[in-house]
Design a protein around this motif. Structure first.
Motif, PDB file in Angstrom:
ATOM      1  N   ASP A 141       0.831  -1.202   0.000  1.00  0.00           N
ATOM      2  CA  ASP A 141       0.000   0.000   0.000  1.00  0.00           C
ATOM      3  C   ASP A 141       0.865   1.252   0.000  1.00  0.00           C
ATOM      4  O   ASP A 141       1.926   1.292   0.636  1.00  0.00           O
ATOM      5  CB  ASP A 141      -0.912  -0.001   1.234  1.00  0.00           C
ATOM      6  CG  ASP A 141      -2.185  -0.816   1.011  1.00  0.00           C
ATOM      7  OD1 ASP A 141      -2.536  -1.076  -0.160  1.00  0.00           O
ATOM      8  OD2 ASP A 141      -2.820  -1.192   2.012  1.00  0.00           O
ATOM      9  N   GLY A 142       0.376   2.269  -0.696  1.00  0.00           N
ATOM     10  CA  GLY A 142       1.127   3.501  -0.860  1.00  0.00           C
ATOM     11  C   GLY A 142       0.791   4.568   0.167  1.00  0.00           C
ATOM     12  O   GLY A 142       0.161   4.290   1.196  1.00  0.00           O
ATOM     13  N   CYS A 143       1.179   5.790  -0.155  1.00  0.00           N
ATOM     14  CA  CYS A 143       1.181   6.881   0.824  1.00  0.00           C
ATOM     15  C   CYS A 143       0.004   7.835   0.694  1.00  0.00           C
ATOM     16  O   CYS A 143      -0.085   8.790   1.456  1.00  0.00           O
ATOM     17  CB  CYS A 143       2.491   7.640   0.734  1.00  0.00           C
ATOM     18  SG  CYS A 143       2.724   8.484  -0.835  1.00  0.00           S
ATOM     19  N   PHE A 144      -0.886   7.615  -0.284  1.00  0.00           N
ATOM     20  CA  PHE A 144      -2.038   8.510  -0.407  1.00  0.00           C
ATOM     21  C   PHE A 144      -3.081   8.087   0.627  1.00  0.00           C
ATOM     22  O   PHE A 144      -4.167   7.587   0.308  1.00  0.00           O
ATOM     23  CB  PHE A 144      -2.636   8.473  -1.819  1.00  0.00           C
ATOM     24  CG  PHE A 144      -1.738   9.053  -2.875  1.00  0.00           C
ATOM     25  CD1 PHE A 144      -0.628   9.822  -2.557  1.00  0.00           C
ATOM     26  CD2 PHE A 144      -2.020   8.855  -4.224  1.00  0.00           C
ATOM     27  CE1 PHE A 144       0.199  10.367  -3.538  1.00  0.00           C
ATOM     28  CE2 PHE A 144      -1.214   9.394  -5.215  1.00  0.00           C
ATOM     29  CZ  PHE A 144      -0.102  10.141  -4.869  1.00  0.00           C
ATOM     30  N   ALA A 145      -2.733   8.299   1.881  1.00  0.00           N
ATOM     31  CA  ALA A 145      -3.571   7.870   2.995  1.00  0.00           C
ATOM     32  C   ALA A 145      -3.216   8.731   4.205  1.00  0.00           C
ATOM     33  O   ALA A 145      -2.199   9.430   4.206  1.00  0.00           O
ATOM     34  CB  ALA A 145      -3.319   6.398   3.304  1.00  0.00           C
ATOM     35  N   GLU A 146      -4.061   8.656   5.218  1.00  0.00           N
ATOM     36  CA  GLU A 146      -3.741   9.404   6.443  1.00  0.00           C
ATOM     37  C   GLU A 146      -2.502   8.840   7.113  1.00  0.00           C
ATOM     38  O   GLU A 146      -1.726   9.567   7.745  1.00  0.00           O
ATOM     39  CB  GLU A 146      -4.933   9.351   7.400  1.00  0.00           C
ATOM     40  CG  GLU A 146      -6.082  10.223   6.942  1.00  0.00           C
ATOM     41  CD  GLU A 146      -7.273  10.080   7.879  1.00  0.00           C
ATOM     42  OE1 GLU A 146      -7.624  11.077   8.533  1.00  0.00           O
ATOM     43  OE2 GLU A 146      -7.839   8.961   7.952  1.00  0.00           O
ATOM     44  N   GLN A 147      -2.329   7.533   6.997  1.00  0.00           N
ATOM     45  CA  GLN A 147      -1.172   6.858   7.580  1.00  0.00           C
ATOM     46  C   GLN A 147      -0.734   5.741   6.637  1.00  0.00           C
ATOM     47  O   GLN A 147      -1.561   5.151   5.945  1.00  0.00           O
ATOM     48  CB  GLN A 147      -1.539   6.202   8.914  1.00  0.00           C
ATOM     49  CG  GLN A 147      -1.879   7.145  10.034  1.00  0.00           C
ATOM     50  CD  GLN A 147      -2.304   6.358  11.265  1.00  0.00           C
ATOM     51  OE1 GLN A 147      -3.091   5.413  11.150  1.00  0.00           O
ATOM     52  NE2 GLN A 147      -1.787   6.735  12.425  1.00  0.00           N
ATOM     53  N   PHE A 148       0.544   5.441   6.648  1.00  0.00           N
ATOM     54  CA  PHE A 148       1.022   4.274   5.892  1.00  0.00           C
ATOM     55  C   PHE A 148       2.308   3.790   6.552  1.00  0.00           C
ATOM     56  O   PHE A 148       2.887   4.478   7.401  1.00  0.00           O
ATOM     57  CB  PHE A 148       1.250   4.619   4.417  1.00  0.00           C
ATOM     58  CG  PHE A 148       2.387   5.580   4.195  1.00  0.00           C
ATOM     59  CD1 PHE A 148       2.216   6.948   4.367  1.00  0.00           C
ATOM     60  CD2 PHE A 148       3.658   5.121   3.842  1.00  0.00           C
ATOM     61  CE1 PHE A 148       3.266   7.839   4.172  1.00  0.00           C
ATOM     62  CE2 PHE A 148       4.711   6.005   3.651  1.00  0.00           C
ATOM     63  CZ  PHE A 148       4.516   7.368   3.818  1.00  0.00           C
ATOM     64  N   THR A 149       2.733   2.599   6.174  1.00  0.00           N
ATOM     65  CA  THR A 149       3.968   2.055   6.759  1.00  0.00           C
ATOM     66  C   THR A 149       5.065   1.965   5.704  1.00  0.00           C
ATOM     67  O   THR A 149       4.803   1.808   4.514  1.00  0.00           O
ATOM     68  CB  THR A 149       3.755   0.645   7.337  1.00  0.00           C
ATOM     69  OG1 THR A 149       3.415  -0.252   6.281  1.00  0.00           O
ATOM     70  CG2 THR A 149       2.672   0.642   8.396  1.00  0.00           C
ATOM     71  N   LEU A 150       6.289   2.061   6.175  1.00  0.00           N
ATOM     72  CA  LEU A 150       7.470   1.907   5.325  1.00  0.00           C
ATOM     73  C   LEU A 150       8.605   1.459   6.250  1.00  0.00           C
ATOM     74  O   LEU A 150       8.692   1.913   7.390  1.00  0.00           O
ATOM     75  CB  LEU A 150       7.810   3.262   4.674  1.00  0.00           C
ATOM     76  CG  LEU A 150       8.763   3.251   3.477  1.00  0.00           C
ATOM     77  CD1 LEU A 150       8.176   2.496   2.287  1.00  0.00           C
ATOM     78  CD2 LEU A 150       9.094   4.690   3.056  1.00  0.00           C
ATOM     79  N   PRO A 151       9.484   0.566   5.783  1.00  0.00           N
ATOM     80  CA  PRO A 151      10.601   0.173   6.656  1.00  0.00           C
ATOM     81  C   PRO A 151      11.454   1.381   7.044  1.00  0.00           C
ATOM     82  O   PRO A 151      11.690   2.280   6.224  1.00  0.00           O
ATOM     83  CB  PRO A 151      11.404  -0.791   5.780  1.00  0.00           C
ATOM     84  CG  PRO A 151      10.391  -1.360   4.831  1.00  0.00           C
ATOM     85  CD  PRO A 151       9.459  -0.217   4.545  1.00  0.00           C
ATOM     86  N   VAL A 152      11.892   1.376   8.268  1.00  0.00           N
ATOM     87  CA  VAL A 152      12.788   2.427   8.767  1.00  0.00           C
ATOM     88  C   VAL A 152      14.025   2.529   7.877  1.00  0.00           C
ATOM     89  O   VAL A 152      14.556   3.617   7.656  1.00  0.00           O
ATOM     90  CB  VAL A 152      13.181   2.099  10.233  1.00  0.00           C
ATOM     91  CG1 VAL A 152      14.370   2.921  10.678  1.00  0.00           C
ATOM     92  CG2 VAL A 152      11.978   2.319  11.144  1.00  0.00           C
TER      93      VAL A 152
END
Lengths: 353, 353
Positions: A141-152
């Protein structure tokens, strides 16, 4: 740095200090722009993303709409899920205690999420990890959201002197800098950047830093006009002959016809840099590849680039990105914003929470 | 060296010493294999070629049929005229007195006939001359005839220790050596040569001279078997997975699907060398170019090569060409020979006067 943080931020930041994340696992109240394989839609009750070990939970403050997003909405990559890969945002929480130092930081992020174990990762080609997922492009899932995850591992802290409107351009600007990493530029070559869109205008600026004669060629007089500010030559495609006289042609058209135009412009033994990916179904007729052989063209595919160089250029104001911002929209109006971004007279559309 | 010269040779050689060539201009008795845009045919009363200033008149003693000839007969390049560009032969006469030293010499010849004046010629890219004609390929009658003309500038004398059966391979072998000129080979890369035809088997031998792990991949077990003689690894295409694990893939398939197979074999940031030109009308569906960008492939188009290196390799017997000769035919039987050359189990077909 974290002024302007949305209300509720402090509480969520607090959650990062080792508190189990189960509390948020069941939340279904996140606003996100998704593509289901058929249509692009705004979901207001998307499940809140759950950071797994190594992940950060990020609240984006600016997001950028890219030509790839528009291609995904046409079926490119068979992607489904939350769209978006260009962002700047605040780390709200992390899954692992060792990553606590990231919480509250303002960050941008590289988009390839890698395994670190495969032959590509071990060979120094992490962006080409065999097991990768790609933020808002492939399997994640991408970043066009209120929140999203990505590895540090993917995060880069943004220096204070780069505001959000600039920082959100880090990812596409890095893609432009990738060209310089891949090319050998000797002498004073003639370079044509094909395309006057989001990426073309960034590439034109980046290429202008070389010892080269650079021109940007596109179809839109009003977009090309921006090149004047930067002292970059520009021409309308219809006024430019296909003379096979350019040493280097960078295809940023985002169009299946860009490749054929590039073949007509590049000189024998010259170089074409391909930045354009298009859904194969968008190709109306097969590209004739024989000129590649007859003219012994060197074609270089080019994708993601070095964030460090992009951040350095933004920090030192070597690149003008503000002139590229055509529109701003709220995430809640993202469906309309995607349509706006597809219009020929629009360059960059930014989303805000 | 000129023993075995056809009767009448002495007289024609005599004509070279400045005698006006008008005497032969009106002859219509030359045997030649031609393509008229629709069919390939043997003409027995073709007008004798007339050398213009700078030209030599050559009587070929061996000619080779190449995949390009077969493509031309399908409409590639919209060529019409005498076919053929691989030859070894004897110079019968020259147009200019200063070139008299060439008369009687046994020669091979480069196929690009250049102006020497355009920007490409002046830039050291004579093979890419803007005004060029190409022997039997573009704008100039080829060598599948009793006599043909070629500029003296294009000729290379064949050393005595290279017989005609070897010398006739100079042109395609040079094309194989061109790959080494264009590639940077570092470390000990994995190289796949795709295609077990005329050019593939030459390229496999040439690539094997590098510090590399080379394999030849094709569709024909009996052709691949020849690789055993050379100690070159070989595999049937059907037994090889598309694993994106080869550092370099050389496409010698002569097939529009070769490019797609190469994309499936080359590793991210690897290199594809394209030797294959196919008529665009032969492409059944558009090639998907997006993997070029996603995997950041370096694609190098490769055409004609250095005759000096090919002659040196033939002279020192580094390359085995005799194993590639499948059939021999008389020029008078060239129509049938072209059909034979198109058969899947046939490698090289040589023509003799």
């Amino acid at each position: 740095m974290i002024s302007g943080m949305p209300s509720g931020q402090a509480a969520r930041v607090g959650m990062s200090t080792g508190t189990p994340t189960t509390a948020i696992e069941d939340r279904f109240n996140v606003l996100a722009l998704t593509f289901d394989g058929k249509q692009t839609q705004l979901e207001s009750n998307r499940q809140a993303p759950v950071p797994v070990s190594g992940d950060a939970l990020i609240r984006p403050t600016r997001m950028g709409i890219c030509a790839t997003d528009l291609e995904l909405c046409k079926g490119y990559m068979d992607f489904t899920g939350v769209l978006g890969h260009e962002f700047v945002g605040i780390v709200e929480s992390v899954a692992d205690r060792k990553d606590n130092k990231w919480v509250g930081k303002r960050v941008v992020g590289t988009i390839n999420c890698v395994c670190g174990k495969c032959d590509m990762c071990k060979a120094g080609l992490r962006e080409h990890c065999r097991e990768r997922t790609v933020l808002g492009i492939a399997g994640r899932d991408g970043c066009f959201a209120e929140q999203f995850t990505l590895p540090v591992w993917n995060l880069i802290e943004v220096p204070d002197n780069i505001d959000d409107d600039h920082a959100v351009f880090t990812e596409p600007l890095a893609a432009a800098y990738q060209i310089i990493r891949q090319l050998t530029v000797e002498g004073r070559p003639y370079i044509t950047v094909l395309g006057d869109g989001r990426l073309g205008l960034l590439c034109a600026q980046v290429m202008s830093q070389l010892n080269a004669t650079v021109r940007c060629v596109g179809k839109h007089a009003e977009k090309l006009q921006i090149c004047e500010k930067w002292g970059v030559k520009h021409r309308l495609l219809q006024d430019v002959g296909l003379r096979n006289d350019q040493d280097i042609v960078v295809d940023c058209t985002g169009s299946p016809t860009g490749f054929t135009t590039a073949l007509g412009m590049v000189r024998p033994r010259g170089t074409i840099v391909m930045k354009t990916t298009v859904a194969p179904q968008a190709q109306k007729k097969p590209a004739d590849l024989s000129p590649l052989v007859i003219n012994e063209i060197n074609l270089i595919g080019s994708r993601c680039g070095p964030f460090s160089e992009a951040i350095s250029a933004l920090s030192s104001e070597k690149i003008d990105v503000l002139s590229l911002i055509s529109r701003r929209a709220k995430l809640a109006d993202a469906v309309e914003a995607i349509k706006t971004a597809a219009k020929p007279d629009v360059i960059k559309v930014l989303l805000e929470p």
